[in-house]
Design an enzyme around this catalytic site. Sequence first.
Site, PDB file in Angstrom:
ATOM      1  CG  ASP A 177      50.381  38.014  41.461  1.00  0.00           C
ATOM      2  OD1 ASP A 177      50.321  36.812  41.664  1.00  0.00           O
ATOM      3  OD2 ASP A 177      50.599  38.452  39.989  1.00  0.00           O
ATOM      4  CE  LYS A 192      49.797  35.218  38.643  1.00  0.00           C
ATOM      5  NZ  LYS A 192      50.790  36.289  38.306  1.00  0.00           N
ATOM      6  CB  CYS A 210      47.835  39.222  37.966  1.00  0.00           C
ATOM      7  SG  CYS A 210      49.274  39.250  37.197  1.00  0.00           S
TER       8      CYS A 210
END
Length: 201
Positions: free
Chosen positions: A12, A110, A155
Amino acid sequence: MRPDTHALIVIDVQLDFCPGGALAVAGGDEVVAPVNRMMRDYPTVVLTQDWHPPGHSSFASSHAGRAPMSTMDMPYGPQVLWPDHCVQGTEGARFHPGLEADRAQAVIRKGFRPEVDSYSAFFENDHATPTGLEGYLRTRGIEVLTLAGLATDFCVNYSAVDAARLGFDVTVDTEASRAIDLGGSLKAAVDGMCGAGVALV
Ligand code: VGL
Ligand code: ZN
């Protein structure tokens, strides 16, 4: 160059998680240079991309009277409610422009299901719905993972713990990661990762 059984998973590194973004992580942009350097050493590089539809259930704005950073009980467990971030197709959802994203062989998106968040690169937050990353890695013979990116305590943490539980040999590069650190979440994440057998360097 690392052997073919090794992969780098970059979590990310998107504009909304960098300074000026909707869910900015302090020093988030500082991971770009070390991640770019690491990518040169790995025969396989996978990027993940948080990728929410507008009105996603993890957004505080989707729940009347709920403040960002509060916690709400979802059918799959407690969920932090975030400011709107990484909305599909928006500038904030793009990778940091300095990230050498062209080096990656795969991008896993996601958090695209409206009703469930997905911190982990392997499973959604129901801990049951797979993203497909495990199959991608296993069918390519990959056994050893290095993780880096944003955010260490969400994450990166969820991805690392899931990967270790799945039997991968997992290292998190903390110099190439930055944390949100919400109410002690960084310490809890470090303890959780260590308990799961993840190596932190
Ligand atoms: C993340 C909160 C919400 C992350 C993603 O990438 O750590 N955190 N969505
Ligand atoms: Zn998100």
